[in-house]
Motif scaffolding. Structure first.
Motif, PDB file in Angstrom:
ATOM      1  N   ILE A   3       0.731  -1.067   0.072  1.00  0.00           N
ATOM      2  CA  ILE A   3       0.311   0.138  -0.081  1.00  0.00           C
ATOM      3  C   ILE A   3       1.074   1.092   0.114  1.00  0.00           C
ATOM      4  CG2 ILE A   3      -1.673   1.272   1.411  1.00  0.00           C
ATOM      5  CD1 ILE A   3      -2.441  -1.411  -0.230  1.00  0.00           C
ATOM      6  N   ASN A   4       2.238   1.046   0.893  1.00  0.00           N
ATOM      7  CA  ASN A   4       2.864   2.205   1.145  1.00  0.00           C
ATOM      8  C   ASN A   4       3.752   2.450  -0.719  1.00  0.00           C
ATOM      9  OD1 ASN A   4       2.409   2.925   3.490  1.00  0.00           O
ATOM     10  ND2 ASN A   4       4.021   1.361   4.072  1.00  0.00           N
ATOM     11  N   SER A   5       3.651   1.942  -1.641  1.00  0.00           N
ATOM     12  CA  SER A   5       3.885   2.130  -1.863  1.00  0.00           C
ATOM     13  C   SER A   5       3.367   2.698  -3.661  1.00  0.00           C
ATOM     14  CB  SER A   5       5.294   0.581  -3.500  1.00  0.00           C
ATOM     15  OG  SER A   5       4.472  -0.152  -2.983  1.00  0.00           O
ATOM     16  N   GLY A   6       2.129   2.465  -3.568  1.00  0.00           N
ATOM     17  CA  GLY A   6       0.849   2.792  -3.930  1.00  0.00           C
ATOM     18  C   GLY A   6      -0.040   1.859  -4.586  1.00  0.00           C
ATOM     19  N   ASN A   7       0.398   0.759  -4.473  1.00  0.00           N
ATOM     20  CA  ASN A   7       0.116  -0.459  -5.533  1.00  0.00           C
ATOM     21  C   ASN A   7      -0.849  -0.863  -4.560  1.00  0.00           C
ATOM     22  OD1 ASN A   7       1.809  -0.963  -7.371  1.00  0.00           O
ATOM     23  ND2 ASN A   7       3.409  -0.241  -6.116  1.00  0.00           N
ATOM     24  N   ASP A   8      -2.091  -2.658  -4.802  1.00  0.00           N
ATOM     25  CA  ASP A   8      -3.035  -2.561  -4.125  1.00  0.00           C
ATOM     26  C   ASP A   8      -2.738  -4.501  -4.457  1.00  0.00           C
ATOM     27  OD1 ASP A   8      -5.277  -0.536  -4.142  1.00  0.00           O
ATOM     28  OD2 ASP A   8      -4.687  -0.068  -5.764  1.00  0.00           O
ATOM     29  N   TYR A   9      -3.621  -4.956  -3.828  1.00  0.00           N
ATOM     30  CA  TYR A   9      -3.801  -6.090  -3.242  1.00  0.00           C
ATOM     31  C   TYR A   9      -4.514  -7.408  -3.803  1.00  0.00           C
ATOM     32  CZ  TYR A   9      -4.732  -5.156   1.115  1.00  0.00           C
ATOM     33  OH  TYR A   9      -5.414  -5.463   2.671  1.00  0.00           O
ATOM     34  N   VAL A  10      -4.587  -8.656  -4.699  1.00  0.00           N
ATOM     35  CA  VAL A  10      -5.873  -9.464  -4.475  1.00  0.00           C
ATOM     36  C   VAL A  10      -4.957 -10.950  -3.360  1.00  0.00           C
ATOM     37  CG1 VAL A  10      -7.554 -10.665  -5.100  1.00  0.00           C
ATOM     38  CG2 VAL A  10      -7.107  -8.333  -5.815  1.00  0.00           C
ATOM     39  N   ALA A  11      -5.358 -11.015  -1.937  1.00  0.00           N
ATOM     40  CA  ALA A  11      -4.289 -12.599  -1.887  1.00  0.00           C
ATOM     41  C   ALA A  11      -5.444 -13.440  -1.230  1.00  0.00           C
ATOM     42  CB  ALA A  11      -4.076 -11.528  -0.702  1.00  0.00           C
ATOM     43  N   ALA A  12      -4.920 -14.522  -1.058  1.00  0.00           N
ATOM     44  CA  ALA A  12      -5.455 -15.496  -0.961  1.00  0.00           C
ATOM     45  C   ALA A  12      -5.441 -16.031   0.961  1.00  0.00           C
ATOM     46  CB  ALA A  12      -5.146 -17.107  -1.895  1.00  0.00           C
ATOM     47  N   LEU A  13      -6.111 -16.446   1.208  1.00  0.00           N
ATOM     48  CA  LEU A  13      -6.252 -16.534   2.852  1.00  0.00           C
ATOM     49  C   LEU A  13      -6.456 -17.780   2.898  1.00  0.00           C
ATOM     50  CD1 LEU A  13      -9.054 -13.800   4.551  1.00  0.00           C
ATOM     51  CD2 LEU A  13      -6.597 -14.248   4.486  1.00  0.00           C
ATOM     52  N   LYS A  14      -5.056 -18.304   3.334  1.00  0.00           N
ATOM     53  CA  LYS A  14      -5.222 -19.651   4.136  1.00  0.00           C
ATOM     54  C   LYS A  14      -4.262 -19.975   5.880  1.00  0.00           C
ATOM     55  CE  LYS A  14      -3.435 -20.852  -0.788  1.00  0.00           C
ATOM     56  NZ  LYS A  14      -2.416 -20.567  -1.718  1.00  0.00           N
ATOM     57  N   GLY A  15      -4.177 -20.904   5.304  1.00  0.00           N
ATOM     58  CA  GLY A  15      -3.379 -21.168   7.246  1.00  0.00           C
ATOM     59  C   GLY A  15      -2.371 -19.936   7.618  1.00  0.00           C
ATOM     60  N   ASN A  16      -1.963 -19.255   6.613  1.00  0.00           N
ATOM     61  CA  ASN A  16      -0.816 -18.835   7.048  1.00  0.00           C
ATOM     62  C   ASN A  16      -1.305 -17.803   7.576  1.00  0.00           C
ATOM     63  OD1 ASN A  16      -1.975 -17.805   5.022  1.00  0.00           O
ATOM     64  ND2 ASN A  16      -0.030 -17.080   3.622  1.00  0.00           N
ATOM     65  N   GLN A  17      -2.100 -16.764   7.605  1.00  0.00           N
ATOM     66  CA  GLN A  17      -3.419 -15.924   8.856  1.00  0.00           C
ATOM     67  C   GLN A  17      -3.974 -16.895   9.365  1.00  0.00           C
ATOM     68  OE1 GLN A  17      -2.079 -13.422   9.724  1.00  0.00           O
ATOM     69  NE2 GLN A  17      -0.423 -13.288   7.653  1.00  0.00           N
ATOM     70  N   PRO A  18      -4.502 -17.795  10.383  1.00  0.00           N
ATOM     71  CA  PRO A  18      -5.052 -18.171  11.109  1.00  0.00           C
ATOM     72  C   PRO A  18      -6.518 -17.499  11.085  1.00  0.00           C
ATOM     73  CG  PRO A  18      -3.534 -18.871  12.132  1.00  0.00           C
ATOM     74  CD  PRO A  18      -3.358 -17.979  10.627  1.00  0.00           C
ATOM     75  N   ASN A  19      -5.980 -16.446  12.187  1.00  0.00           N
ATOM     76  CA  ASN A  19      -6.799 -15.197  12.876  1.00  0.00           C
ATOM     77  C   ASN A  19      -8.012 -14.180  11.470  1.00  0.00           C
ATOM     78  OD1 ASN A  19      -6.248 -16.818  15.426  1.00  0.00           O
ATOM     79  ND2 ASN A  19      -5.039 -15.386  15.218  1.00  0.00           N
ATOM     80  N   LEU A  20      -7.077 -13.863  10.501  1.00  0.00           N
ATOM     81  CA  LEU A  20      -7.802 -13.352   9.599  1.00  0.00           C
ATOM     82  C   LEU A  20      -8.905 -14.842   9.321  1.00  0.00           C
ATOM     83  CD1 LEU A  20      -8.079 -10.966   8.621  1.00  0.00           C
ATOM     84  CD2 LEU A  20      -6.169 -10.915   7.253  1.00  0.00           C
ATOM     85  N   PHE A  21      -8.052 -15.037   8.829  1.00  0.00           N
ATOM     86  CA  PHE A  21      -8.804 -16.668   8.218  1.00  0.00           C
ATOM     87  C   PHE A  21     -10.700 -16.825   8.865  1.00  0.00           C
ATOM     88  CE2 PHE A  21     -10.135 -20.615   6.716  1.00  0.00           C
ATOM     89  CZ  PHE A  21     -10.649 -20.439   5.693  1.00  0.00           C
ATOM     90  N   LYS A  22     -10.192 -16.682  10.537  1.00  0.00           N
ATOM     91  CA  LYS A  22     -11.311 -17.510  11.066  1.00  0.00           C
ATOM     92  C   LYS A  22     -12.557 -16.185  11.202  1.00  0.00           C
ATOM     93  CE  LYS A  22     -12.609 -18.410  15.714  1.00  0.00           C
ATOM     94  NZ  LYS A  22     -12.050 -18.534  16.660  1.00  0.00           N
ATOM     95  N   ASP A  23     -11.973 -14.419  11.241  1.00  0.00           N
ATOM     96  CA  ASP A  23     -12.673 -13.933  11.438  1.00  0.00           C
ATOM     97  C   ASP A  23     -13.460 -13.432   9.788  1.00  0.00           C
ATOM     98  OD1 ASP A  23     -11.507 -12.616  13.502  1.00  0.00           O
ATOM     99  OD2 ASP A  23     -10.174 -11.229  12.370  1.00  0.00           O
ATOM    100  N   VAL A  24     -12.821 -13.540   8.338  1.00  0.00           N
ATOM    101  CA  VAL A  24     -13.576 -13.848   7.175  1.00  0.00           C
ATOM    102  C   VAL A  24     -14.095 -14.735   7.134  1.00  0.00           C
ATOM    103  CG1 VAL A  24     -13.118 -13.107   4.885  1.00  0.00           C
ATOM    104  CG2 VAL A  24     -11.370 -12.297   5.913  1.00  0.00           C
TER     105      VAL A  24
END
Length: 180
Positions: A3-24
């Protein structure tokens, strides 16, 4: 950093972010949905891409504006049997786009995955390679990429077929690549 570099993202949620995945997964409420149906290669694939821009109950994430859910059903026809598989991956994005636009972005990513990574792994056996010593790993990766670029330059669509054809011998290679 993205975001700081002025770009955007679309990222898959997997086990690497278990708490965010659970929230979503827990708080996802579809607001808009786009449906895609693709047929070919002996299969039918249906995708329902839903987006949610309500971030209540979602822990803070840099630039996060959209939650994405992709419900996919794949029907594969083999030997007069239909095998059905279902999958529901989730994505996060900093983009505020329509469900259709995000569906096309995600599908575009898989196009790259299938054209490059899948070919390198399955057709060229890169993951099975026992080469672990530098600079050999880089040299062989370079050679594999060079080979793919040569095949694509000769308008081959199927890399496995190109590899089989080119393995017939030096005369075949000379003929294909118009060498003397």
């Amino acid at each position: 950093m993205i975001i700081n570099s002025g770009n955007d993202y679309v990222a898959a949620l997997k086990g690497n972010q278990p708490n965010l995945f659970k929230d979503v997964k827990t708080n996802f409420t579809p607001e808009f949905t786009y449906e895609q149906i693709n047929k070919g290669h002996g299969r039918i694939e249906k995708r329902h891409v839903s987006i949610c821009q309500n971030l209540d109950g979602i822990r803070p994430w840099p630039g996060l504006t959209t939650l994405i859910q992709v419900k996919s059903e794949r029907q594969v026809f083999t030997h007069n049997v239909i095998e059905v598989t279902n999958e529901t991956p989730y994505y996060i994005s900093s983009l505020s786009e329509t469900a259709q636009e995000l569906a096309e972005r995600i599908r575009g990513y898989w196009g790259v995955e299938n054209k490059v990574h899948y070919v390198r792994d399955v057709t060229q056996g890169e993951d099975k390679s026992r080469i672990r010593t530098t600079p050999l790993t880089q040299n062989f990766a370079l050679a594999r990429n060079f080979k793919l670029n040569l095949y694509r330059g000769q308008m081959f669509k199927n890399m496995a077929q190109a590899q089989r054809l080119c393995s017939f011998g030096l005369d075949t290679l000379k003929q294909l690549f118009r060498m003397k």
